[in-house]
Structure formats: C-alpha cells, structure tokens
Design a protein around this motif. Structure first.
Motif, short mmCIF file in Angstrom:
data_model
loop_
_atom_site.label_atom_id
_atom_site.label_comp_id
_atom_site.label_asym_id
_atom_site.label_seq_id
_atom_site.Cartn_x
_atom_site.Cartn_y
_atom_site.Cartn_z
N ASP A 171 18.31 -43.63 0.04
CA ASP A 171 19.74 -43.86 -0.13
C ASP A 171 20.14 -45.33 -0.02
OD1 ASP A 171 19.72 -41.14 -0.27
OD2 ASP A 171 21.26 -40.81 1.25
N ASP A 172 21.17 -45.66 -0.77
CA ASP A 172 21.92 -46.92 -0.70
C ASP A 172 21.36 -48.05 -1.58
OD1 ASP A 172 23.43 -45.46 1.05
OD2 ASP A 172 22.89 -46.59 2.83
N HIS A 175 24.66 -43.33 -6.27
CA HIS A 175 25.21 -43.01 -4.95
C HIS A 175 26.67 -43.49 -4.97
CE1 HIS A 175 25.12 -41.99 -0.81
NE2 HIS A 175 24.63 -43.07 -0.28
N HIS A 223 31.39 -45.42 -1.51
CA HIS A 223 30.71 -45.41 -0.22
C HIS A 223 31.57 -46.14 0.81
CE1 HIS A 223 27.30 -45.36 2.57
NE2 HIS A 223 26.63 -44.63 1.70
#
Ligand SMILES: [Zn+2]
Length: 358
Positions: free
Chosen positions: A212-213, A258, A263
């Motif tokens: 992730d990220d 993502h 976010h």
C-alpha cells in the motif's frame, strides 16, 4: 493598685495567647496537609526500590512459557474455538500456569486472523509473554487465495520501523525467498477475477502480494529483493503523492490505484471517500487511473473504508476489484468490491508467514 493592674494585664493576655496558638495550629495543619502526600510518595518509592533490589537479587530469570497446541492454528468459520492455553514454569516459583493472563479474542463468526497473547509474571516481577495466531477461515476444504498486504520497509542497521506497518527488510527477504524456493505462483489480476467468478482454478500454491501507498521505502528496499527472486507484487499507489513512480517501469512491479487524493481524513475523522459525492469520487478515480497509464482495474480503499457510494463510484470508473484491510482469504464467489487481505506486519514470524500462505 499594682497587683490589680497585673491581674488585669494577665486576663487580657489569655485570649490573645489562645488566638495565637489557634493561628499557629492552623498554619502547621496547612503545611502538613500540603506536604503529606509528597512525603508519603517518597516513602513508598523508597521501599519499592529496596524491595525490588532484594527480590531481583534472588530471581532474575523470566518464567518459561510453552504453548499447548500450535503457534498458528487454522479453524473453520462458525466452529467453536477452545483455547489450548500454555504451561508457565519459573525457576523459583515452580509451576505458575494459574497466573497466566490471556488477552485477545477469537471471533469464530468472522473470517480473519486473530492474535492471542499469554503473559505471566513471577513473584519477583519478571515477566514473559508468548502469542498464538488463530486464523478463522471460511472453509477448511477450500484453501482460498491469500492476498498479502504490506506497507513500509526499514533496514535495522540504519533505523527502526516506526510502527507495526514497518517490516524489517531481512524479514521480507526471508518471506520472498520462501515463496521463491517453494515455487509459489503469482496470478495476474485477470486470473484473480476469473478465479472469483469460478471460471478457473489456481495452483495450490498461489499468492498475491500487494504493497500500500507507494512510498520510497518500498522502492528502495523491497523492490530489489522482489527482482532478485523474480517475485511479482502490486503497488497500490496514492497517485497524487507517488504517481510519478508509475513512469519508472520496474521489473516485477505493477501499479494499481489507492486513489488520487482520497487518502485524507475528512472533518468527521473518516476518509474523505466516505463523505464525498459520487461525481467527485469518480473524478478522483479517473485521475488516478490516468496517472497510472489508463489500465488500472484494481483499487485499494484508503484506510480500508468503503460504503455503497464508494462501490458504485468504482463500478462507474471501471474498476473490477477492490480491497479492504479486513483479514481473510479470497474465495470463489467473494464480493469483488469487499475483498479481504492477509496483513503482514513487523511482528509476523516466518512460521506465521508460512501458515498464512499455505
Ligand atoms: Zn494507505
């Protein structure tokens, strides 16, 4: 006359003396009251230190903890979980199993990976703890597909990982080497979708890696290891932060979304994806997809949060699969927009890892 005067004087002094004594008494009481607690604390601290010194001179060894049953247990959903406990022994106190504290709950109604922690303290205050991982699986016959979730990486020779989302790079290498040595298969997202639809079967040893990220630690530390062992992984990129990464094509790495700028937390403390209107979400998804080259089909919810509007937006923007941060495996018939993953963290042992993928 003289005598009379003296008596009179004495009589006048008595109330004064009483008054003075009363005031003095009040002051002493006040001083005592103010400093009473502090003095008490000092005395307590003193005795504690002394008693600890005496005891620890006798017993410096931590008690031994041995698990009954397995370190990693797999049980079927809706079955009953009976904890097999541990045995605790101390060099001075002997068997202290009855002093073991158990923390952590296994919810057999909900698929996931649970941790049970056993801790014990001997008379001298030496503590020890041990853990067991219990995986609640949808079925035991059908193994399902583990989709692993990683976040950040660190090198113990240079820094310490900030929290449990940071994995030490030699631990990562041990895991990747294991997958490579044991000939694991890394299906494409198209294959994963077909597997969920029941159109194909996947090899017994199949696993998907997601990170992730898209932050620097993944590219600097983890990607060279993926390339060394020729293991594929997907980077879920927050495109407004790290979108430029997608242009630096890297062997063994593919990119999925993502979100572009979702976010972020909204004022209600939840991710903005849960409060934005659908049009704005679709726009964000399109921007993210464009940054990734226009072929993104898989999404990873910021903070793992989703709702019906988010799912509808994903469908409108052409995304086929979406992952949460919920624990569990992907099965034939799983909800494609609420897919669970298997979290790998700083404390994941290699034994746990092997069980998570097997
Ligand atoms: Zn994230």
């Amino acid at each position: 006359m003289k005598k009379h005067k003296n008596i009179k004087k004495k009589r006048l002094n008595i109330p004064k003396i009483i008054f003075t004594l009363f005031i003095l008494g009040l002051i002493i009481f006040a001083i005592k009251y103010i400093f009473f607690n502090k003095n008490n604390e000092k005395i307590d601290l003193g005795t504690e230190v002394v008693s600890q010194n005496i005891v620890s001179a006798k017993d410096k060894e931590i008690p031994e903890l041995v698990l009954n049953g397995r370190e990693y247990e797999v049980i079927a959903k809706e079955s009953t979980y009976k904890d097999k406990m541990v045995v605790a022994k101390d060099n001075i106190d002997g068997d202290i199993t009855n002093k073991v504290k158990v923390e952590g709950n296994v919810d057999t109604q909900k698929e996931g990976i649970y941790e049970v922690k056993y801790s014990v303290r001997d008379e001298a205050g030496n503590e020890n703890s041990i853990k067991r991982t219990v995986e609640v699986r949808k079925t035991l016959e059908n193994k399902g597909l583990p989709v692993l979730m990683y976040h950040f990486f660190y090198d113990k020779n240079k820094t310490t990982g900030q929290d449990n989302n940071w994995l030490e790079i030699s631990d990562f290498e041990e895991q990747i080497k294991y997958l490579s040595d044991n000939n694991f298969y890394f299906p494409s997202w198209e294959e994963v979708e077909k597997y969920i639809d029941g159109e194909i079967n996947l090899p017994q040893k199949s696993v998907v890696l997601t990170v992730d990220d898209g932050d620097d630690s993944f590219f600097e530390l983890a990607v060279p290891i993926l390339q060394k062992y020729n293991v594929d992984a997907t980077s879920f990129v927050i495109t407004s932060w790290y979108g430029y990464r997608a242009n630096e094509k890297q062997k063994n790495v593919s990119y999925q979304s993502h979100s572009d700028c979702m976010h972020e937390g909204a004022t209600n403390g939840k991710g903005v994806m849960l409060s934005w209107p659908i049009g704005k979400i679709v726009e964000d998804l399109n921007t993210s997809n464009k940054t990734l080259g226009g072929n993104a089909t898989v999404f990873c919810y910021p903070f793992g949060q989703y709702n019906d509007v988010a799912i509808l937006a994903l469908k409108q923007a052409g995304f086929k699969l979406a992952f949460t941060t919920q624990g569990g495996r992907v099965y034939k018939g799983s909800d494609k927009y609420k897919l669970p993953r298997v979290r790998i963290s700083k404390t994941t042992t290699i034994t746990e890892f092997k069980n998570m993928v097997n």
